[in-house]
Design a protein around this motif. Structure first.
Motif, PDB file in Angstrom:
ATOM      1  N   TYR A 211       0.858  -1.181   0.000  1.00  0.00           N
ATOM      2  CA  TYR A 211       0.000   0.000   0.000  1.00  0.00           C
ATOM      3  C   TYR A 211       0.893   1.228   0.000  1.00  0.00           C
ATOM      4  O   TYR A 211       1.725   1.399   0.888  1.00  0.00           O
ATOM      5  CB  TYR A 211      -0.900   0.002   1.235  1.00  0.00           C
ATOM      6  N   SER A 231      -3.245   7.472  -3.083  1.00  0.00           N
ATOM      7  CA  SER A 231      -2.806   6.175  -2.572  1.00  0.00           C
ATOM      8  C   SER A 231      -3.187   5.089  -3.570  1.00  0.00           C
ATOM      9  O   SER A 231      -4.069   5.279  -4.412  1.00  0.00           O
ATOM     10  CB  SER A 231      -3.433   5.877  -1.208  1.00  0.00           C
ATOM     11  N   MET A 233      -3.081   0.449  -3.974  1.00  0.00           N
ATOM     12  CA  MET A 233      -2.740  -0.891  -3.508  1.00  0.00           C
ATOM     13  C   MET A 233      -2.202  -1.690  -4.680  1.00  0.00           C
ATOM     14  O   MET A 233      -2.842  -1.776  -5.738  1.00  0.00           O
ATOM     15  CB  MET A 233      -3.972  -1.583  -2.944  1.00  0.00           C
ATOM     16  N   ASP A 256      -2.547  -4.110  -9.946  1.00  0.00           N
ATOM     17  CA  ASP A 256      -2.971  -3.227  -8.864  1.00  0.00           C
ATOM     18  C   ASP A 256      -4.472  -3.024  -8.928  1.00  0.00           C
ATOM     19  O   ASP A 256      -5.177  -3.699  -9.691  1.00  0.00           O
ATOM     20  CB  ASP A 256      -2.219  -1.890  -8.909  1.00  0.00           C
TER      21      ASP A 256
END
Length: 274
Positions: A211, A231, A233, A256
């Motif tokens: 992350y 952001s 992941m 992702d």
């Protein structure tokens, strides 16, 4: 009204510890025998070559004397995307970043050390992508946890900074991208884990979720374009087979939250320990 400009924060992972480096106890380094290549903190002199959807990848790793009996160190250089147009079977960036060529896509240099007394690794990770003129530098830690059954877990955390040619906000369609200077985009963090599952003494699996988020400056950037958020992941999965104590073959897949598994990066590589 002035439009806010976004810059690219590379998806270059602050940890820089690829799945081919693994976690280790002090006992692993008790002598000069062949090291466990399934271990994300193992330190050994190595050479590797791989075939990916972006072309040929080469890797060279060299151990060095840290000056301490309780630590070991290694420098690793990777050159990626050689002859991508000639031998690569896919390039996800072609539509967004122009034509594919046979020049080097990116380089990566890592300085990796491990403390034999506590199973903790530390790494400086430098990356530069020539196709996008983007780079990053980061520092991170990875910690070995006690093994339970066939599973090993290695949590990690790191900080980094991103720099390169600035790009115009991609939401402003039709505007030319700005590539007239080198810009410091901002800082980012990464938190995640390496997981290893031992199937047999020759076969193992890795799953490595990460992350990443912006601390200051630009939005997070991933290889296939702007994430449009602060952001993201990411995921890495690997299947590995130890052909003999010094040679293994590994398959990697990276994707992702915005790029599914089929459209992600895929590669096969061979690694040899000297």
């Amino acid at each position: 009204m002035k439009t806010k400009q976004k810059y690219m924060m590379p998806r270059v992972i602050a940890v820089g510890v690829s799945a081919s480096l693994a976690c280790v106890s002090a006992a692993t380094f008790a002598d000069d025998s062949v090291q466990d290549m399934s271990d994300p903190l193992a330190v050994y002199t190595q050479a590797g070559a791989g075939y990916s959807d972006k072309g040929l990848n080469l890797k060279f790793g060299q151990t060095y004397d840290t000056g301490s009996d309780t630590t070991m160190g290694m420098n690793v250089l990777e050159v990626k995307g050689i002859a991508g147009d000639a031998i690569g079977f896919r390039d996800n960036d072609k539509a967004k970043f122009g034509s594919v060529d046979d020049s080097i896509d990116s380089v990566r240099f890592r300085n990796f050390t491990v403390d034999l007394t506590n199973g903790r690794g530390a790494q400086v990770d430098l990356n530069y992508n020539f196709d996008k003129n983007q780079g990053s530098a980061s520092y991170s830690f990875i910690q070995a946890l006690p093994k339970f059954g066939p599973v090993n877990l290695y949590p990690l955390a790191g900080l980094g900074l991103a720099a390169g040619d600035p790009l115009a906000d991609p939401s402003r369609e039709g505007e030319a991208q700005l590539r007239d200077r080198f810009d410091m985009h901002g800082t980012f963090y990464v938190a995640g884990m390496y997981a290893k599952v031992e199937i047999t003494d020759k076969i193992w699996l890795n799953y490595n979720p990460m992350y990443m988020g912006t601390i200051s400056g630009s939005d997070v950037y991933k290889d296939n374009g702007f994430a449009g958020d602060d952001s993201i992941m990411t995921h890495e999965f690997a299947v590995s087979y130890q052909i003999n104590p010094r040679l293994n073959v590994r398959y990697f897949a990276n994707w992702d939250e915005d790029v599914d598994f089929d459209d992600g990066d895929h590669r096969i590589e061979f690694n040899y320990q000297f």
